[in-house]
Design an enzyme around this catalytic site. Structure first.
Site, PDB file in Angstrom:
ATOM      1  N   GLU A  83       0.807  -1.214   0.000  1.00  0.00           N
ATOM      2  CA  GLU A  83       0.000   0.000   0.000  1.00  0.00           C
ATOM      3  C   GLU A  83       0.849   1.276   0.000  1.00  0.00           C
ATOM      4  O   GLU A  83       0.402   2.337   0.427  1.00  0.00           O
ATOM      5  CB  GLU A  83      -0.926   0.012   1.224  1.00  0.00           C
ATOM      6  CG  GLU A  83      -1.827  -1.198   1.352  1.00  0.00           C
ATOM      7  CD  GLU A  83      -2.969  -1.208   0.334  1.00  0.00           C
ATOM      8  OE1 GLU A  83      -2.916  -0.425  -0.627  1.00  0.00           O
ATOM      9  OE2 GLU A  83      -3.898  -2.001   0.520  1.00  0.00           O
ATOM     10  N   HIS A 124      -3.372   3.111   7.864  1.00  0.00           N
ATOM     11  CA  HIS A 124      -4.366   2.407   7.041  1.00  0.00           C
ATOM     12  C   HIS A 124      -4.785   1.157   7.785  1.00  0.00           C
ATOM     13  O   HIS A 124      -3.944   0.336   8.164  1.00  0.00           O
ATOM     14  CB  HIS A 124      -3.773   2.029   5.684  1.00  0.00           C
ATOM     15  CG  HIS A 124      -4.620   1.064   4.911  1.00  0.00           C
ATOM     16  ND1 HIS A 124      -5.964   1.257   4.698  1.00  0.00           N
ATOM     17  CD2 HIS A 124      -4.307  -0.122   4.306  1.00  0.00           C
ATOM     18  CE1 HIS A 124      -6.438   0.244   3.989  1.00  0.00           C
ATOM     19  NE2 HIS A 124      -5.459  -0.600   3.755  1.00  0.00           N
ATOM     20  N   HIS A 152      -8.066  -2.008   8.449  1.00  0.00           N
ATOM     21  CA  HIS A 152      -9.262  -2.726   8.014  1.00  0.00           C
ATOM     22  C   HIS A 152     -10.163  -2.924   9.226  1.00  0.00           C
ATOM     23  O   HIS A 152     -10.600  -4.041   9.511  1.00  0.00           O
ATOM     24  CB  HIS A 152      -8.884  -4.083   7.407  1.00  0.00           C
ATOM     25  CG  HIS A 152      -7.873  -4.001   6.314  1.00  0.00           C
ATOM     26  ND1 HIS A 152      -7.107  -5.086   5.933  1.00  0.00           N
ATOM     27  CD2 HIS A 152      -7.496  -2.981   5.501  1.00  0.00           C
ATOM     28  CE1 HIS A 152      -6.304  -4.735   4.941  1.00  0.00           C
ATOM     29  NE2 HIS A 152      -6.523  -3.454   4.670  1.00  0.00           N
ATOM     30  N   TYR A 210     -17.299  15.022  18.032  1.00  0.00           N
ATOM     31  CA  TYR A 210     -15.926  14.539  18.166  1.00  0.00           C
ATOM     32  C   TYR A 210     -15.335  14.137  16.819  1.00  0.00           C
ATOM     33  O   TYR A 210     -14.162  14.399  16.537  1.00  0.00           O
ATOM     34  CB  TYR A 210     -15.887  13.382  19.164  1.00  0.00           C
ATOM     35  CG  TYR A 210     -16.596  13.749  20.435  1.00  0.00           C
ATOM     36  CD1 TYR A 210     -16.036  14.674  21.314  1.00  0.00           C
ATOM     37  CD2 TYR A 210     -17.860  13.233  20.725  1.00  0.00           C
ATOM     38  CE1 TYR A 210     -16.709  15.060  22.465  1.00  0.00           C
ATOM     39  CE2 TYR A 210     -18.536  13.611  21.877  1.00  0.00           C
ATOM     40  CZ  TYR A 210     -17.959  14.529  22.730  1.00  0.00           C
ATOM     41  OH  TYR A 210     -18.630  14.925  23.850  1.00  0.00           O
TER      42      TYR A 210
END
Length: 215
Positions: A70, A89, A91, A116
């Protein structure tokens, strides 16, 4: 704290928060024209200095472990937000789930339900699906007309940048919570934060919000 220590601490914080199952996700920290990134296949909660890859800002591998696939995702977010020095990054479950749905609006997949999320993330556009590791993901980030420090990747997960690693982690945690709340309220009559308050909050906290607050 040096870049390697900041990256390792960020990885552990993400796992402790339940946002990086198994060997999923990646983290990077930028120092000048160099980027340290978690290596491919590493577990973010157990990173060691030998697990880190060193890259140039053009993606050239300068040393260390083999970088995550990535790379383009991270480098594109640094290009979009040049004052930021960390990218996360993940998942994480709620972010992935929300990324599988149609977005709330064109400029943000996450509706303004809590102050928030507005204070720590701002708008969160949904980017089109491309396969993990495809350099086209970087092009989607740099080519987006929306300013953002966080985005959902369709059917994939989330990417977040921050001024430093701790901020990027905190913003990622807040984004996951915002996605969870959006999922919990899906299909119910929602009470969105008033449009003028959305603008006031995001301006006060210097967070991106460019679309109509209620569409």
């Amino acid at each position: 704290m040096n870049a390697a220590d900041a990256l390792i601490r960020a990885g552990r914080a993400l796992v402790e928060a339940g946002l990086s199952p198994g060997s999923s996700g990646n983290v990077s920290v930028r120092t000048g024209d160099r980027v340290l990134m978690s290596g491919t296949g590493t577990r973010l909660g157990a990173l060691e200095p030998a697990d880190l890859a060193e890259l140039a800002l053009d993606g050239t591998h300068l040393g260390g472990a083999r970088p995550s696939k990535e790379v383009s995702l991270h480098l594109a977010l640094y290009a979009k937000n040049p004052t930021h020095t960390a990218v996360v990054h993940v998942h994480s479950p709620s972010a992935v789930a929300l990324s599988c749905l149609e977005p709330w609006s064109e400029h943000s997949a996450v509706p303004p339900l809590t102050p928030y999320a507005l204070m720590r993330v701002g708008q969160v556009p949904l980017l089109d699906f491309v396969a993990p590791g495809d350099p086209a993901m970087g092009e989607l980030i740099t080519g987006s007309r929306h300013p953002f420090r966080a985005a959902l990747l369709a059917n994939h997960g989330a990417v977040v940048s921050g001024e430093d690693a701790a901020t990027a982690v905190d913003s990622t945690i807040e984004l996951e919570e915002a996605c969870r709340i959006a999922l919990m309220t899906l299909g119910a009559p929602r009470r969105l934060i008033a449009a003028e308050q959305v603008v006031a909050i995001t301006q006060r906290w210097n967070m991106p919000w460019t679309g109509n607050a209620h569409q």
